[in-house]
Design an enzyme around this catalytic site. Structure first.
Site, PDB file in Angstrom:
ATOM      1  N   GLU A 127      15.685  71.426 -39.457  1.00  0.00           N
ATOM      2  CA  GLU A 127      14.507  70.688 -39.397  1.00  0.00           C
ATOM      3  C   GLU A 127      13.626  71.185 -38.756  1.00  0.00           C
ATOM      4  OE1 GLU A 127      14.565  67.306 -39.109  1.00  0.00           O
ATOM      5  OE2 GLU A 127      16.484  66.907 -38.797  1.00  0.00           O
ATOM      6  N   LYS A 176       6.270  69.007 -32.386  1.00  0.00           N
ATOM      7  CA  LYS A 176       7.475  67.768 -32.354  1.00  0.00           C
ATOM      8  C   LYS A 176       6.071  67.300 -31.665  1.00  0.00           C
ATOM      9  CE  LYS A 176      10.521  64.467 -32.810  1.00  0.00           C
ATOM     10  NZ  LYS A 176      11.621  63.817 -32.535  1.00  0.00           N
ATOM     11  N   GLU A 222       5.649  55.455 -32.595  1.00  0.00           N
ATOM     12  CA  GLU A 222       5.692  55.482 -33.962  1.00  0.00           C
ATOM     13  C   GLU A 222       5.187  54.261 -34.439  1.00  0.00           C
ATOM     14  OE1 GLU A 222       9.679  55.608 -35.533  1.00  0.00           O
ATOM     15  OE2 GLU A 222       9.921  57.001 -36.353  1.00  0.00           O
ATOM     16  N   ARG A 279       3.407  59.751 -36.669  1.00  0.00           N
ATOM     17  CA  ARG A 279       4.981  60.207 -36.466  1.00  0.00           C
ATOM     18  C   ARG A 279       6.126  60.159 -38.058  1.00  0.00           C
ATOM     19  NH1 ARG A 279       7.880  59.697 -30.351  1.00  0.00           N
ATOM     20  NH2 ARG A 279      10.000  60.020 -31.165  1.00  0.00           N
ATOM     21  N   ASN A 322       9.945  62.508 -40.914  1.00  0.00           N
ATOM     22  CA  ASN A 322      10.784  62.144 -41.586  1.00  0.00           C
ATOM     23  C   ASN A 322      10.736  62.483 -43.219  1.00  0.00           C
ATOM     24  OD1 ASN A 322      11.704  60.161 -39.875  1.00  0.00           O
ATOM     25  ND2 ASN A 322      10.254  58.566 -40.536  1.00  0.00           N
ATOM     26  N   HIS A 330      13.599  63.252 -45.403  1.00  0.00           N
ATOM     27  CA  HIS A 330      14.514  62.608 -44.430  1.00  0.00           C
ATOM     28  C   HIS A 330      14.255  61.044 -45.211  1.00  0.00           C
ATOM     29  CE1 HIS A 330      13.745  64.507 -41.363  1.00  0.00           C
ATOM     30  NE2 HIS A 330      14.896  64.042 -40.866  1.00  0.00           N
ATOM     31  N   HIS A 374      23.770  66.076 -41.705  1.00  0.00           N
ATOM     32  CA  HIS A 374      21.774  65.458 -41.166  1.00  0.00           C
ATOM     33  C   HIS A 374      21.027  66.766 -42.349  1.00  0.00           C
ATOM     34  CE1 HIS A 374      18.744  63.615 -40.470  1.00  0.00           C
ATOM     35  NE2 HIS A 374      18.494  64.416 -39.555  1.00  0.00           N
ATOM     36  N   HIS A 382      18.501  60.273 -45.325  1.00  0.00           N
ATOM     37  CA  HIS A 382      19.252  58.831 -45.050  1.00  0.00           C
ATOM     38  C   HIS A 382      20.014  58.783 -46.407  1.00  0.00           C
ATOM     39  CE1 HIS A 382      15.851  59.372 -41.761  1.00  0.00           C
ATOM     40  NE2 HIS A 382      17.214  59.719 -40.882  1.00  0.00           N
ATOM     41  N   ARG A 385      17.037  48.427 -15.777  1.00  0.00           N
ATOM     42  CA  ARG A 385      16.054  49.177 -16.003  1.00  0.00           C
ATOM     43  C   ARG A 385      15.397  50.638 -16.704  1.00  0.00           C
ATOM     44  NH1 ARG A 385      14.945  44.351 -12.918  1.00  0.00           N
ATOM     45  NH2 ARG A 385      15.817  42.609 -13.883  1.00  0.00           N
ATOM     46  N   LYS A 422      13.492  59.246 -28.497  1.00  0.00           N
ATOM     47  CA  LYS A 422      13.825  58.565 -28.527  1.00  0.00           C
ATOM     48  C   LYS A 422      15.437  58.468 -28.698  1.00  0.00           C
ATOM     49  CE  LYS A 422      12.354  57.591 -33.619  1.00  0.00           C
ATOM     50  NZ  LYS A 422      12.384  57.693 -34.966  1.00  0.00           N
TER      51      LYS A 422
HETATM   52  N1  NAD Z   1      16.906  60.801 -30.991  1.00  0.00           N
HETATM   53  C1  NAD Z   1      16.094  61.466 -32.361  1.00  0.00           C
HETATM   54  O1  NAD Z   1      15.027  61.505 -32.176  1.00  0.00           O
HETATM   55  C2  NAD Z   1      17.197  62.334 -33.106  1.00  0.00           C
HETATM   56  C3  NAD Z   1      16.851  62.479 -33.824  1.00  0.00           C
HETATM   57  C4  NAD Z   1      18.009  63.681 -34.970  1.00  0.00           C
HETATM   58  C5  NAD Z   1      18.728  62.725 -34.395  1.00  0.00           C
HETATM   59  N2  NAD Z   1      18.999  62.149 -34.220  1.00  0.00           N
HETATM   60  C6  NAD Z   1      20.725  62.161 -33.685  1.00  0.00           C
HETATM   61  O2  NAD Z   1      21.179  63.299 -33.247  1.00  0.00           O
HETATM   62  C7  NAD Z   1      22.474  63.065 -33.216  1.00  0.00           C
HETATM   63  C8  NAD Z   1      23.427  64.699 -33.929  1.00  0.00           C
HETATM   64  O3  NAD Z   1      23.050  65.234 -33.273  1.00  0.00           O
HETATM   65  P1  NAD Z   1      24.273  66.602 -33.903  1.00  0.00           P
HETATM   66  O4  NAD Z   1      23.967  67.492 -34.988  1.00  0.00           O
HETATM   67  O5  NAD Z   1      23.384  67.614 -32.884  1.00  0.00           O
HETATM   68  O6  NAD Z   1      25.693  66.602 -33.168  1.00  0.00           O
HETATM   69  P2  NAD Z   1      26.915  66.211 -32.122  1.00  0.00           P
HETATM   70  O7  NAD Z   1      26.208  66.039 -30.960  1.00  0.00           O
HETATM   71  O8  NAD Z   1      27.811  65.885 -32.699  1.00  0.00           O
HETATM   72  O9  NAD Z   1      27.615  67.957 -31.865  1.00  0.00           O
HETATM   73  C9  NAD Z   1      27.684  67.986 -33.311  1.00  0.00           C
HETATM   74  C10 NAD Z   1      28.939  69.152 -33.115  1.00  0.00           C
HETATM   75  O10 NAD Z   1      28.732  70.492 -32.074  1.00  0.00           O
HETATM   76  C11 NAD Z   1      29.786  70.765 -31.522  1.00  0.00           C
HETATM   77  N3  NAD Z   1      28.599  70.983 -30.655  1.00  0.00           N
HETATM   78  C12 NAD Z   1      27.542  70.487 -30.004  1.00  0.00           C
HETATM   79  N4  NAD Z   1      27.109  72.037 -29.124  1.00  0.00           N
HETATM   80  C13 NAD Z   1      28.070  72.662 -28.930  1.00  0.00           C
HETATM   81  C14 NAD Z   1      27.892  74.224 -28.236  1.00  0.00           C
HETATM   82  N5  NAD Z   1      27.386  74.343 -27.958  1.00  0.00           N
HETATM   83  N6  NAD Z   1      29.002  74.615 -29.335  1.00  0.00           N
HETATM   84  C15 NAD Z   1      30.060  74.806 -30.076  1.00  0.00           C
HETATM   85  N7  NAD Z   1      30.048  73.049 -29.846  1.00  0.00           N
HETATM   86  C16 NAD Z   1      29.130  72.061 -29.968  1.00  0.00           C
HETATM   87  C17 NAD Z   1      29.746  68.878 -30.989  1.00  0.00           C
HETATM   88  O11 NAD Z   1      30.951  68.653 -30.242  1.00  0.00           O
HETATM   89  C18 NAD Z   1      29.822  67.947 -31.931  1.00  0.00           C
HETATM   90  O12 NAD Z   1      31.488  68.073 -32.416  1.00  0.00           O
HETATM   91  C19 NAD Z   1      23.030  62.036 -34.584  1.00  0.00           C
HETATM   92  O13 NAD Z   1      23.729  60.767 -33.690  1.00  0.00           O
HETATM   93  C20 NAD Z   1      22.017  61.400 -34.956  1.00  0.00           C
HETATM   94  O14 NAD Z   1      21.222  59.690 -35.042  1.00  0.00           O
HETATM   95  C21 NAD Z   1      18.610  61.485 -32.733  1.00  0.00           C
HETATM   96 ZN    ZN Z   2      16.719  64.587 -38.802  1.00  0.00          ZN
END
Ligand code: NAD
Ligand code: ZN
Length: 363
Positions: A185, A227, A237, A241, A245, A248, A265, A252, A121, A143
């Site tokens: 962003e 943020k 949210e 919040r 978006n 977005h 993204h 999206h 939990r 999130k």
């Molecule tokens: N929780 C939230 O509020 C929130 C907000 C925005 C996005 N997200 C989520 O985040 C994800 C996307 O995140 P992302 O763009 O970081 O993608 P990711 O985690 O897939 O990283 C992108 C790539 O970069 C590589 N990488 C990461 N750090 C590195 C570094 N320092 N040096 C070299 N390579 C590195 C990873 O191995 C991967 O191949 C999605 O799943 C999305 O839904 C969540």
């Molecule tokens: Zn975003």
């Protein structure tokens, strides 16, 4: 050490933004941790670069720590890895005094965060985001989620970390494309609420793209603070919040229509921001000069601003309606009033939206 405090009552925590601080994780976590047991969740690429300094730092501080490596890619933010991680936690006899450490991009942060939210939990966790997107967006706000075969982020929870440690030095190994995607962003935060941040990016873009530490610390800390301001007023949210978006709803839909494999993204969000601004101009809410200013900055940052010509505006709108932001059957759009201010509207008809999309295929 530059730090932002997220004030959420008993769930409050600091976000530390600095250069070369990865190897201080152990000493920073020590006063917060309830026991020595920690588990580092990391993907295979990030592990190659950064597992070692993080693990050594934890061991030096007296933690008992292990690493679990996840294969690289969004497809592993899955029920399968969610279950495998729970197996690991049980095998290691971790309990509610143990700490999970998410070391990586948003994929790892979301997956490890959701495991931390659900195991017994909820157990403590720490975010050590290593992509620019994760540093300014995914790691802030609490999130967490995994994907279901039928849709992205369908299964999740709100769960606040105990600490977010951002080391801008980790960005040195990130691909330029991922830097640009994260920058989208940050520019978004400028447009929705922070003119000085927007000005700062305009003035220092070359230094940012060259990954100069001091300017990165500045814009990342400022972007996180923006943020944080929004999410502390609206933790779960319900209203405010939504302004996060901006760009977005269009973005999206574009990501979904291109099977999540064409755009990063932030690239889809950049196109979405350009379209939201065009629509705002068409509705008489925004000066054409401000739209141009936003578009110029996005383009200088190497981001796309045009929809590809094979996208049909009607098809994009249909996909926008499927997004969860279309509450009560009406599209809720975040539109710009100026650089630094947005508003939410749900009274724009589909024809007007389609016109703006068509314009954004070439302008
Ligand atoms: N929780 C939230 O509020 C929130 C907000 C925005 C996005 N997200 C989520 O985040 C994800 C996307 O995140 P992302 O763009 O970081 O993608 P990711 O985690 O897939 O990283 C992108 C790539 O970069 C590589 N990488 C990461 N750090 C590195 C570094 N320092 N040096 C070299 N390579 C590195 C990873 O191995 C991967 O191949 C999605 O799943 C999305 O839904 C969540
Ligand atoms: Zn975003």
């Amino acid at each position: 050490m530059p730090s932002i405090r997220v004030e959420l009552g008993e769930n409050s925590y600091p976000i530390i933004v600095d250069q070369g601080v990865l190897n201080q994780l152990g000493s920073l976590l020590k006063p917060k941790a309830k026991s020595e047991k920690t588990l580092i969740v990391v993907d295979a690429i990030v592990s190659k670069h950064y597992s070692r300094p993080v693990l050594e730092s934890l061991l030096r501080a007296g933690f008992d720590s292990r690493i679990v490596e996840i294969p690289v890619g969004e497809e592993h933010k899955s029920l399968e890895w969610f279950a495998k991680l729970h197996d690991q936690l049980i095998d290691r006899r971790m309990d509610r005094s143990s700490t999970l450490i998410a070391l990586g991009g948003g994929v790892i942060g979301d997956l490890a965060g959701f495991v931390a939210a659900t195991y017994m939990r909820g157990i403590p966790y720490v975010q050590v985001p290593t992509t620019l997107l994760a540093q300014v967006d995914a790691s802030v706000g609490g999130k967490t989620a995994i994907n279901h075969p039928k849709g992205k982020n369908l299964i999740g929870a709100f769960h606040q970390p105990k600490l977010v440690l951002i080391d801008v030095a980790t960005l040195q190994s990130l691909s330029p494309r991922d830097i640009r995607s994260g920058l989208a962003e940050i520019i978004k935060h400028g447009v929705i609420m922070d003119v000085p941040l927007f000005d700062q990016i305009e003035a220092n873009l070359d230094a940012i793209l060259d990954l100069e530490g001091s300017v990165l610390i500045d814009i990342i800390a400022r972007s996180c603070a923006d943020k944080v301001k929004v999410v502390t007023q609206d933790e779960k949210e319900s209203g405010l919040r939504e302004i996060l978006n901006y760009g977005h709803t269009f973005g999206h839909a574009l990501e979904a229509l291109t099977d999540y494999n064409t755009y990063r993204h932030g690239e889809a969000v950049a196109i979405g921001m350009n379209c939201a601004a065009q629509l705002s101009v068409n509705l008489g809410m925004l000066d054409a000069a401000d739209r141009k200013r936003q578009k110029n900055l996005l383009q200088r940052a190497g981001l796309p601003v045009h929809f590809p010509s094979e996208i049909q505006p009607e098809q994009l709108i249909e996909t926008m309606y499927l997004d969860k932001k279309a509450r009560g059957g009406r599209l809720r759009l975040i539109l710009a009033k100026r650089i630094g201010g947005v508003m939410i509207r749900n009274d724009v008809d589909d024809t007007t939206i389609a016109e703006a999309i068509a314009q954004c295929m070439k302008d």
